[in-house]
Design an enzyme around this catalytic site. Sequence first.
Site, mmCIF file in Angstrom:
data_model
loop_
_atom_site.group_PDB
_atom_site.id
_atom_site.type_symbol
_atom_site.label_atom_id
_atom_site.label_comp_id
_atom_site.label_asym_id
_atom_site.label_seq_id
_atom_site.Cartn_x
_atom_site.Cartn_y
_atom_site.Cartn_z
ATOM 1 N N TYR A 95 30.930 32.215 30.754
ATOM 2 C CA TYR A 95 31.578 31.099 31.437
ATOM 3 C C TYR A 95 30.951 30.993 32.811
ATOM 4 O O TYR A 95 30.133 31.833 33.194
ATOM 5 C CB TYR A 95 33.096 31.349 31.555
ATOM 6 N N THR A 119 35.787 39.437 40.935
ATOM 7 C CA THR A 119 36.117 40.862 40.840
ATOM 8 C C THR A 119 34.937 41.784 41.155
ATOM 9 O O THR A 119 35.142 42.972 41.387
ATOM 10 C CB THR A 119 36.669 41.200 39.444
ATOM 11 N N ASP A 120 33.708 41.217 41.158
ATOM 12 C CA ASP A 120 32.543 42.105 41.323
ATOM 13 C C ASP A 120 32.537 42.822 42.669
ATOM 14 O O ASP A 120 32.141 43.986 42.749
ATOM 15 C CB ASP A 120 31.237 41.312 41.149
ATOM 16 N N GLU A 161 26.166 71.392 49.051
ATOM 17 C CA GLU A 161 24.943 70.799 48.494
ATOM 18 C C GLU A 161 23.834 70.618 49.541
ATOM 19 O O GLU A 161 22.682 70.863 49.268
ATOM 20 C CB GLU A 161 25.199 69.438 47.823
ATOM 21 N N LYS A 201 36.356 48.452 40.678
ATOM 22 C CA LYS A 201 36.159 47.900 39.335
ATOM 23 C C LYS A 201 35.433 48.952 38.514
ATOM 24 O O LYS A 201 34.279 49.279 38.780
ATOM 25 C CB LYS A 201 35.331 46.612 39.424
ATOM 26 N N THR A 217 36.038 34.584 38.817
ATOM 27 C CA THR A 217 36.479 34.234 37.458
ATOM 28 C C THR A 217 37.867 33.629 37.453
ATOM 29 O O THR A 217 38.182 32.793 36.602
ATOM 30 C CB THR A 217 36.452 35.494 36.571
HETATM 31 N N1 LIG Z 1 35.606 38.764 36.740
HETATM 32 C C1 LIG Z 1 34.961 38.219 37.754
HETATM 33 O O1 LIG Z 1 35.571 37.690 38.688
HETATM 34 C C2 LIG Z 1 33.471 38.286 37.775
HETATM 35 C C3 LIG Z 1 32.844 36.933 38.056
HETATM 36 C C4 LIG Z 1 31.800 36.942 39.133
HETATM 37 N N2 LIG Z 1 30.689 37.774 38.811
HETATM 38 C C5 LIG Z 1 32.432 37.300 40.466
HETATM 39 O O2 LIG Z 1 32.564 38.424 40.848
HETATM 40 O O3 LIG Z 1 32.823 36.398 41.157
#
Ligand SMILES: NC(=O)CC[C@H](N)C(=O)O
Length: 334
Positions: free
Chosen positions: A31, A97-98, A291, A170, A17
Amino acid sequence: QEAPAKPNVIILATGGTIAGAGASAANSATYTAAKVGIDQLIAGVPELSQLANVRGEQVMQIASESITNDNLLQLGRRVAELADSKDVDGIVITHGTDTLEETAYFLDLVEKTDKPIVVVGSMRPGTAMSADGMLNLYNAVAVAGSKEARGKGVLVTMNDEIQSGRDVSKMMNIKTEAFKSPWGPLGMVVEGKSYWFRLPAKRHTMDSEFDIKNIKSLPNVGIAYSYGNVDDTAYKALAQSGAKAIIHVGTGNGSVSSRVVPTLQALRKDGVQIIRSSHVNAGGFVLRNAEQPDDKNDWVVAHDLNPQKARILAMVALTKTQDSKELQRIFWEY
Ligand SMILES: NC(=O)CC[C@H](N)C(=O)O
């Protein structure tokens, strides 16, 4: 000879992103990721040049959910080459970010350098109102160029915080306050200056026994998620597809349904490593022989590592050992 006033920071761009673009400024969530090239990103933050001599390199241009083990190795090798260069003081990696937390942890395990490596992304594309990428990137370059960040493992700068790449995850996918560590951030970065509060206690980078230069390929490690009424379908399918280890995403303390236990015992006898982690979101904490009788079953616990981080460590560890006791030692130490 006088030291150069400004550090040399390389930005390796991989997509996400932070390189995304939407149709309108109101599109903060809708986007396309991985659209904008690194030179354009750098040109968009002219203030970077006050912090460092910055140079960009486009390593790949993808949304991070599509990253492969080969991509990880490619990025890791490039980071190692640059870290070896006298002309490089710090490295920033822009990333979706994923799976940012996976890449950051991978690099934390395999890069033999004390130079700062900072992984950064954004939650909103640069075209959106209140886009967070510019400031996150500015903070990343500030940290990567600072002497104080040396030797602290791979770092993540999001939302003004400096997080340990090992711990951070995340936790929320719509807010700019998306990344959290169960053990808290290491510091803050404000107006280009870092403020440190704590240090990582786990082995990383210079103190790691793993080295990207010795890793030719990464083994197949799968993840199977648990829930009420779960059965053993996913575990068997992963083993059939050649998984060397299966990360069990258990409930609570990595607990295992009685419907699944016999299959996991049988798979272990067939040579598949069984690693118990937890799907508890704010931070699982799986303890050995709580467990489940891990000693008897010859299983491993992931302790506080979330399942996706446990997969990264298992892959890296399995390049060195197939011994479950060694694997458990590694899971305690990293
Ligand atoms: N906020 C993000 O970067 C998510 C955008 C995309 N799904 C990625 O991880 O590249």
